[in-house]
Design a protein around this motif. Structure first.
Motif, PDB file in Angstrom:
ATOM      1  N   ARG A 262      53.310  44.089  34.382  1.00 21.95           N
ATOM      2  CA  ARG A 262      53.857  42.850  34.948  1.00 21.95           C
ATOM      3  C   ARG A 262      52.736  41.876  35.307  1.00 21.95           C
ATOM      4  NH1 ARG A 262      57.722  45.195  39.532  1.00 21.95           N
ATOM      5  NH2 ARG A 262      57.264  43.125  40.420  1.00 21.95           N
TER       6      ARG A 262
ATOM      7  N   GLU B 289      52.689  37.790  36.164  1.00 25.78           N
ATOM      8  CA  GLU B 289      53.427  37.854  37.424  1.00 25.78           C
ATOM      9  C   GLU B 289      52.489  38.213  38.580  1.00 25.78           C
ATOM     10  OE1 GLU B 289      57.005  40.505  39.498  1.00 25.78           O
ATOM     11  OE2 GLU B 289      56.732  40.538  37.317  1.00 25.78           O
TER      12      GLU B 289
ATOM     13  N   VAL C 288      52.077  40.426  41.348  1.00 20.48           N
ATOM     14  CA  VAL C 288      52.661  41.692  41.813  1.00 20.48           C
ATOM     15  C   VAL C 288      52.266  41.948  43.261  1.00 20.48           C
ATOM     16  CG1 VAL C 288      52.712  44.197  41.465  1.00 20.48           C
ATOM     17  CG2 VAL C 288      52.631  42.651  39.484  1.00 20.48           C
TER      18      VAL C 288
ATOM     19  N   TRP D 296      53.511  48.191  36.946  1.00 19.81           N
ATOM     20  CA  TRP D 296      53.002  47.056  37.715  1.00 19.81           C
ATOM     21  C   TRP D 296      51.864  46.335  36.994  1.00 19.81           C
ATOM     22  CZ3 TRP D 296      53.297  51.016  42.118  1.00 19.81           C
ATOM     23  CH2 TRP D 296      54.577  50.953  42.704  1.00 19.81           C
TER      24      TRP D 296
ATOM     25  N   ARG E 153      63.599  46.276  38.421  1.00 21.81           N
ATOM     26  CA  ARG E 153      62.214  46.170  38.863  1.00 21.81           C
ATOM     27  C   ARG E 153      61.888  47.372  39.752  1.00 21.81           C
ATOM     28  NH1 ARG E 153      60.948  41.520  40.662  1.00 21.81           N
ATOM     29  NH2 ARG E 153      59.380  42.088  42.201  1.00 21.81           N
TER      30      ARG E 153
END
Length: 327
Positions: free
Chosen positions: A141, A146, A148, A138, A92
């Motif tokens: 994601r 997700e 972030v 990002w 990540r």
């Protein structure tokens, strides 16, 4: 548990100077660090894997986690590869510190295209490239559902607002980075990314251009010693800006000096002056008078003067003049 425990941060130009200080400080507070440094000379020539690996070894000796990266972030592919390296190695990426920089001081009349391109490549293009590819990661994601919580910290400079001689090209690049920070900081919030900038003052190898003969010491050489020259003096602020404690802070610029810091406001605009007669624009002949009186405050204003009762000038209706103006 450190403030940055579990976070993965890519730092460019982290083999020496301010970037090295950031890497050691972030690792000490729990971050896993990608130490990016091509290992060039101060002017951006050559390559050496040593500086990046030295910082990684130092972090490991102190119980931290780090990996060296020697990608050339002045290229679009190099920036993409540095970001990909972080994700592949640690799984990540949570933070990015755009710190890499070179110096090629020159009088503006002597600046070459090669000098300009080299400065542009490392400072402005490198910052843009790493930011673009990190934000792609990002946003992807975030699109996958997700939440972030990422942060970018760019490296600005005093040169952009207290410019020094032989520094015009460098200052222009740093001003671009500052503007990127303010604008992109508004865009990236949509997918959980904050962006701020820090203009650090430190005595690194760049200081040799300003202070010939000055002894350059790396960040870790000041252990247990307080010094305004320590390249890591700005690192605590950078660590905080990368942490979740600063989740409400974005699009801002900070200046650091000797361990202290200040917020720096962006471009400031004074109130707009419009023609008083309702015209859509001033006549060319009016511009000087309006600027001198309303903006510069350096012209004599044609206004009445108050005189004491009985003063014969009052009856004459005397106007403000260079001779009769009140102090």
């Amino acid at each position: 548990m450190g403030m940055l425990e579990g976070k993965v941060v890519l730092i460019t130009g982290a083999g020496r100077g301010i970037g090295r200080g950031h890497a050691l400080t972030l690792a000490a507070h729990g971050a896993k660090v990608i130490v990016n440094d091509l290992g060039t000379s101060l002017t951006g020539e050559g390559a050496d894997k040593g500086p990046a690996q030295e910082v990684v070894d130092l972090i490991a000796s102190r119980g931290g986690e780090a990996v060296a990266d020697v990608e050339d972030i002045s290229t679009w592919d190099g920036a993409a590869n540095a970001v990909a390296h972080a994700v592949e190695h640690f799984g990540r990426l949570d933070g990015l510190v755009n710190n890499a920089g070179i110096a090629r001081p020159s009088d503006i009349a002597d600046l070459t295209e090669a000098d300009f391109d080299a400065l542009m490549g490392v400072h402005l293009k490198g910052t843009f490239g790493c930011t673009v590819h990190a934000c792609k990661h990002w946003r992807g994601r975030a699109d996958a559902g997700e939440r972030v919580r990422a942060s970018v910290v760019n490296t600005a400079s005093d040169s952009a607002f207290f410019s020094t001689p032989s520094d015009s090209a460098y200052a222009a690049m740093k001003a671009g980075i500052q503007q990127l920070t303010m604008c992109a900081g508004r865009e990236t919030g949509a997918y959980g990314v904050r962006m701020n900038a820090v203009a650090p003052r430190a005595y690194t190898r760049m200081a040799r251009y300003l202070i010939p003969g000055f002894e350059i010491r790396e960040a870790d050489s000041y252990t247990g010693e307080e010094s305004p020259f320590d390249p890591s003096n700005a690192s605590p602020l950078v660590a905080w800006l990368l942490s979740d404690d600063s989740a409400h802070v974005t699009g801002l610029l900070f200046r650091t000096l000797g361990g202290g810091f200040a917020r720096v406001s962006g471009w400031q605009m004074e109130p707009i002056i419009f023609p008083k007669d309702g015209s859509s624009h001033f006549a060319v002949e009016e511009i000087g008078r309006v600027l001198n009186t309303e903006v510069f405050g350096c012209a004599v204003r044609d206004i009445p003067i108050d005189f004491a009762p009985g003063d014969p000038r009052a009856a004459a209706g005397t106007k403000d003049s260079a001779a009769g103006r009140r102090s």
